[in-house]
Design an enzyme around this catalytic site. Sequence first.
Site, PDB file in Angstrom:
ATOM      1  N   GLU A  43      30.718  40.159  40.994  1.00 27.12           N
ATOM      2  CA  GLU A  43      29.661  40.901  41.704  1.00 27.12           C
ATOM      3  C   GLU A  43      29.609  40.655  43.211  1.00 27.12           C
ATOM      4  O   GLU A  43      28.626  41.000  43.863  1.00 27.12           O
ATOM      5  CB  GLU A  43      28.290  40.530  41.124  1.00 27.12           C
ATOM      6  N   THR A  48      34.012  47.232  45.249  1.00 29.62           N
ATOM      7  CA  THR A  48      33.416  48.113  46.257  1.00 29.62           C
ATOM      8  C   THR A  48      34.370  48.237  47.449  1.00 29.62           C
ATOM      9  O   THR A  48      34.538  49.324  48.012  1.00 29.62           O
ATOM     10  CB  THR A  48      32.045  47.562  46.705  1.00 29.62           C
ATOM     11  N   ARG A 171      27.685  49.643  39.490  1.00 35.56           N
ATOM     12  CA  ARG A 171      28.451  48.456  39.117  1.00 35.56           C
ATOM     13  C   ARG A 171      29.074  48.614  37.743  1.00 35.56           C
ATOM     14  O   ARG A 171      28.389  48.845  36.757  1.00 35.56           O
ATOM     15  CB  ARG A 171      27.544  47.234  39.110  1.00 35.56           C
ATOM     16  N   ASP A 193      42.856  44.330  42.818  1.00 35.93           N
ATOM     17  CA  ASP A 193      41.484  43.917  42.495  1.00 35.93           C
ATOM     18  C   ASP A 193      41.485  43.272  41.108  1.00 35.93           C
ATOM     19  O   ASP A 193      42.086  43.806  40.172  1.00 35.93           O
ATOM     20  CB  ASP A 193      40.606  45.183  42.493  1.00 35.93           C
ATOM     21  N   GLN A 197      34.371  37.356  37.202  1.00 33.63           N
ATOM     22  CA  GLN A 197      33.575  36.499  36.315  1.00 33.63           C
ATOM     23  C   GLN A 197      34.474  35.421  35.718  1.00 33.63           C
ATOM     24  O   GLN A 197      35.690  35.605  35.620  1.00 33.63           O
ATOM     25  CB  GLN A 197      32.923  37.344  35.231  1.00 33.63           C
TER      26      GLN A 197
END
Length: 346
Positions: A43, A48, A171, A193, A197
């Site tokens: 996150e 993004t 998200r 990318d 987590q």
Amino acid sequence: MGNKPNKKVLNEHSKNQKIEQQIKEEEEMFQKEVKLLLLGTGESGKTTFIKQIQILYNEGFNDSDRLLYFGAIRANIIVHIKTLLKASKDLGIPIKPENEVLATEFLEFDEFTKEVGQKAKILWSDPALKSVYELRNEFYVPDTTDYFLDNVDRVSADDFVPKERDILNCRIPTTGVKSISFMVNQIPWKVVDVGGQRSERRKWIHQFSGVSFLIFVIAMSEYDQQLFEDRTKNRMQESMELFHSTANNKFFRSTHCILLFNKIDLFQQKLSKSEFSLHFPDYSGVNNVEEIMEFIKNKFIQPVENKERKIYCHFTCATNTQDIQKVFNSLQTIVFEQRMNDTGVF
Ligand SMILES: Nc1nc2c(ncn2[C@@H]2O[C@H](COP(=O)(O)OP(=O)(O)OP(=O)(O)O)[C@@H](O)[C@H]2O)c(=O)[nH]1
Ligand SMILES: [Mg+2]
């Protein structure tokens, strides 16, 4: 009896061949792919960043992207209202009595319809849910929840198609590895990318070879939040530890790094409400944006063992296309200068 080759001509010929070879090698060096690897905790804003690159250099979003986000945006509205209702109970902030039946009914919804959208809108207008949302460092709900709940009429409409801004704000946690390749000024770029987590990080090692720049993304607004995966662990602390272990890893000891101190917009909004030193007691300064930015930056950079390698820092809001354009422009300059150096032009 043929003519004897002239020695001078032969010399000229071999000189020309050498020059041609050198030009070819220089061209190849210039045209070598630049591989950017995005790392960081979950996150922080990696995907993004790659979405912005897709907008800037790779024709933006196609119909199948929009379809994917269409489903995710609508499903998230249900999940987030449920989370806020549960948190209002846990935090002892009651909703209006006239909304209680609706709240109980909402907890049973799984599928988004126009009617569900209207019910979400009524619940979101309850002051209790707004107050609960302000206390979101106590539980987990994404930072862009308010953006979609404020737009619930548009999202519920029959002709809803996600706009660029919706896609940037939506998200979907990354699992596995995604990459995009594109050309800018005849140089091929690849941006990779990965999921940030904890359960995703063991897959990172497969992407470690041939990396030109490591882009490590940090969410500045996370200084008072806990991990989604472990509610006892401060998110920024986890991010620092992860950066130090990555930057000091033998694969990356001399790889140049870009540190993206992201979510600067949320960080600025939050600071007046949530004192930084309560979460980082070793900070003895005032609760001031610039001073704390400098403090955090040093905490990331100082423990890096190889002081020779370059670490470039940027403070960004990754949902803002111009911010990422600036980061990419500065990267292009660095790559250009590096290649000029390598080919001996400088
Ligand atoms: N306000 C704000 N929101 C941001 C910013 N950067 C990212 N976001 C939002 O934060 C959420 C998470 O961003 P992602 O890019 O999915 O994060 P990630 O690092 O890819 O996460 P994983 O895939 O789980 O590793 C998304 O809803 C984004 O819209 C920012 O600078 N400001
Ligand atoms: Mg991601």
